[in-house]
Design a protein around this motif. Structure first.
Motif, mmCIF file in Angstrom:
data_model
loop_
_atom_site.group_PDB
_atom_site.id
_atom_site.type_symbol
_atom_site.label_atom_id
_atom_site.label_comp_id
_atom_site.label_asym_id
_atom_site.label_seq_id
_atom_site.Cartn_x
_atom_site.Cartn_y
_atom_site.Cartn_z
ATOM 1 N N SER A 57 -7.731 -8.980 12.998
ATOM 2 C CA SER A 57 -8.556 -8.960 11.786
ATOM 3 C C SER A 57 -8.652 -7.551 11.217
ATOM 4 C CB SER A 57 -9.963 -9.483 12.079
ATOM 5 O OG SER A 57 -9.942 -10.821 12.450
ATOM 6 N N VAL A 58 -8.829 -6.586 12.107
ATOM 7 C CA VAL A 58 -8.911 -5.193 11.664
ATOM 8 C C VAL A 58 -7.578 -4.767 11.051
ATOM 9 C CG1 VAL A 58 -9.206 -2.797 12.407
ATOM 10 C CG2 VAL A 58 -10.724 -4.564 13.302
ATOM 11 N N GLN A 59 -6.479 -5.161 11.685
ATOM 12 C CA GLN A 59 -5.148 -4.787 11.181
ATOM 13 C C GLN A 59 -4.914 -5.383 9.791
ATOM 14 O OE1 GLN A 59 -3.042 -2.535 12.551
ATOM 15 N NE2 GLN A 59 -1.930 -2.765 10.642
ATOM 16 N N SER A 60 -5.338 -6.611 9.588
ATOM 17 C CA SER A 60 -5.193 -7.254 8.284
ATOM 18 C C SER A 60 -5.996 -6.500 7.219
ATOM 19 C CB SER A 60 -5.658 -8.707 8.384
ATOM 20 O OG SER A 60 -5.600 -9.333 7.139
ATOM 21 N N ALA A 61 -7.229 -6.159 7.544
ATOM 22 C CA ALA A 61 -8.070 -5.403 6.604
ATOM 23 C C ALA A 61 -7.480 -4.022 6.342
ATOM 24 C CB ALA A 61 -9.493 -5.286 7.141
ATOM 25 N N LEU A 62 -6.949 -3.398 7.383
ATOM 26 C CA LEU A 62 -6.351 -2.060 7.238
ATOM 27 C C LEU A 62 -5.142 -2.105 6.312
ATOM 28 C CD1 LEU A 62 -6.269 0.924 8.089
ATOM 29 C CD2 LEU A 62 -4.929 0.223 10.085
ATOM 30 N N THR A 63 -4.295 -3.089 6.482
ATOM 31 C CA THR A 63 -3.121 -3.225 5.615
ATOM 32 C C THR A 63 -3.551 -3.399 4.159
ATOM 33 O OG1 THR A 63 -1.838 -4.206 7.417
ATOM 34 C CG2 THR A 63 -1.059 -4.630 5.174
ATOM 35 N N HIS A 64 -4.550 -4.239 3.936
ATOM 36 C CA HIS A 64 -5.064 -4.463 2.584
ATOM 37 C C HIS A 64 -5.676 -3.177 2.009
ATOM 38 C CE1 HIS A 64 -6.245 -7.296 -0.584
ATOM 39 N NE2 HIS A 64 -7.316 -6.534 -0.721
ATOM 40 N N ALA A 65 -6.417 -2.450 2.828
ATOM 41 C CA ALA A 65 -7.054 -1.205 2.373
ATOM 42 C C ALA A 65 -6.010 -0.150 2.006
ATOM 43 C CB ALA A 65 -8.004 -0.669 3.451
ATOM 44 N N LYS A 66 -4.949 -0.065 2.792
ATOM 45 C CA LYS A 66 -3.893 0.917 2.492
ATOM 46 C C LYS A 66 -3.194 0.575 1.180
ATOM 47 C CE LYS A 66 -2.840 2.528 7.163
ATOM 48 N NZ LYS A 66 -1.842 2.545 8.247
ATOM 49 N N THR A 67 -2.941 -0.698 0.955
ATOM 50 C CA THR A 67 -2.310 -1.126 -0.299
ATOM 51 C C THR A 67 -3.215 -0.788 -1.482
ATOM 52 O OG1 THR A 67 -1.140 -2.906 0.839
ATOM 53 C CG2 THR A 67 -1.358 -3.108 -1.545
ATOM 54 N N ALA A 68 -4.498 -1.093 -1.356
ATOM 55 C CA ALA A 68 -5.444 -0.794 -2.439
ATOM 56 C C ALA A 68 -5.544 0.710 -2.666
ATOM 57 C CB ALA A 68 -6.818 -1.374 -2.099
ATOM 58 N N ARG A 69 -5.543 1.480 -1.585
ATOM 59 C CA ARG A 69 -5.637 2.941 -1.707
ATOM 60 C C ARG A 69 -4.432 3.500 -2.445
ATOM 61 N NH1 ARG A 69 -4.752 6.205 3.614
ATOM 62 N NH2 ARG A 69 -2.741 5.275 3.200
ATOM 63 N N ASP A 70 -3.254 2.977 -2.151
ATOM 64 C CA ASP A 70 -2.038 3.484 -2.795
ATOM 65 C C ASP A 70 -2.026 3.225 -4.294
ATOM 66 O OD1 ASP A 70 -1.231 4.360 -0.315
ATOM 67 O OD2 ASP A 70 0.160 2.685 0.036
ATOM 68 N N GLN A 71 -2.807 2.242 -4.737
ATOM 69 C CA GLN A 71 -2.861 1.897 -6.153
ATOM 70 C C GLN A 71 -4.064 2.525 -6.861
ATOM 71 O OE1 GLN A 71 -2.872 -2.363 -6.064
ATOM 72 N NE2 GLN A 71 -0.780 -2.498 -5.286
ATOM 73 N N ALA A 72 -4.918 3.202 -6.110
ATOM 74 C CA ALA A 72 -6.162 3.749 -6.681
ATOM 75 C C ALA A 72 -6.024 5.235 -6.967
ATOM 76 C CB ALA A 72 -7.316 3.515 -5.712
ATOM 77 N N SER A 73 -7.020 5.750 -7.674
ATOM 78 C CA SER A 73 -7.060 7.189 -7.945
ATOM 79 C C SER A 73 -8.514 7.643 -7.965
ATOM 80 C CB SER A 73 -6.379 7.497 -9.285
ATOM 81 O OG SER A 73 -7.066 6.850 -10.332
ATOM 82 N N GLY A 74 -8.684 8.949 -7.944
ATOM 83 C CA GLY A 74 -10.011 9.545 -8.067
ATOM 84 C C GLY A 74 -10.958 9.185 -6.939
ATOM 85 N N GLU A 75 -12.205 8.922 -7.320
ATOM 86 C CA GLU A 75 -13.248 8.639 -6.337
ATOM 87 C C GLU A 75 -12.994 7.340 -5.578
ATOM 88 O OE1 GLU A 75 -17.072 8.729 -8.209
ATOM 89 O OE2 GLU A 75 -16.899 10.836 -8.762
ATOM 90 N N ILE A 76 -12.389 6.377 -6.246
ATOM 91 C CA ILE A 76 -12.079 5.108 -5.579
ATOM 92 C C ILE A 76 -11.073 5.354 -4.470
ATOM 93 C CG2 ILE A 76 -11.104 2.786 -5.869
ATOM 94 C CD1 ILE A 76 -13.863 3.159 -7.180
ATOM 95 N N ARG A 77 -10.087 6.179 -4.733
ATOM 96 C CA ARG A 77 -9.085 6.498 -3.700
ATOM 97 C C ARG A 77 -9.753 7.229 -2.531
ATOM 98 N NH1 ARG A 77 -3.439 6.850 -3.308
ATOM 99 N NH2 ARG A 77 -2.804 8.248 -1.642
#
Length: 184
Positions: A57-77
């Protein structure tokens, strides 16, 4: 006469609301002294299965978080960087606690070894739970301004629930979340 009754009720109320001298202790895991060796083994096996599920479960959330981070910028990143770090740490903690299931006969012969394994797994699951709870809070905060991150918050909530289940399977308890005052 009515004054005396009200005075007596007030005294009882005040006495009942006073501070208790009884100390509250953290609940201890249930004793395994009366469990059969087979039960020790089955408990360990079930807990390891839950620990592996929690890690997934943690690995799944981590993969999703990394994908979202790569698409984000600024404070969200930056917020997602912190979440990735928390998830990575929680996952590593759980992975370190995962062991190869010992032979049932070994567990039966060496009860102290079972207890040591159980304690190590319990501590790891509790530590991971705390980090996951923090990551879930951070993800929910980000999702307030970025609704697309709601799925990430849901995935982390699932990992939190899995960690809770793992802790409880090992006989541990989860401390309640500290209550926070609403900000003005």
């Amino acid at each position: 006469m009515k004054s005396a009754i009200w005075l007596a009720l007030a005294c009882l109320l005040v006495a009942g609301c006073g501070k208790s001298d009884a100390k509250t202790e953290t609940p201890k895991p249930p004793s395994t002294a009366n469990q059969s060796p087979d039960t020790h083994y089955e408990t360990l096996r079930a807990s390891l299965t839950l620990l592996e599920g929690s890690t997934d479960s943690v690995q799944s959330a981590l993969t999703h978080a990394k994908t979202a981070r790569d698409q984000a910028s600024g404070e969200i990143r930056e917020g997602l960087d912190a979440i990735v770090d928390m998830l990575d740490s929680a996952g590593a903690t759980l992975q370190e606690a995962a062991i190869d299931l010992p032979d049932a006969k070994d567990v039966n012969r060496q009860d102290f070894k079972y207890k040591a394994l159980r304690t190590a797994m319990l501590e790891a699951a509790q530590d991971a739970h705390m980090e996951l709870r923090d990551a879930a809070g951070a993800a929910r905060s980000l999702a307030e301004t970025q609704p697309a991150l709601g799925e990430l918050a849901d995935l982390i909530d699932l990992a939190v629930a899995d960690a809770v289940e793992t802790v409880e399977s090992l006989g541990g308890t989860i401390p309640s979340e500290p209550e926070t005052e609403p900000s003005a």
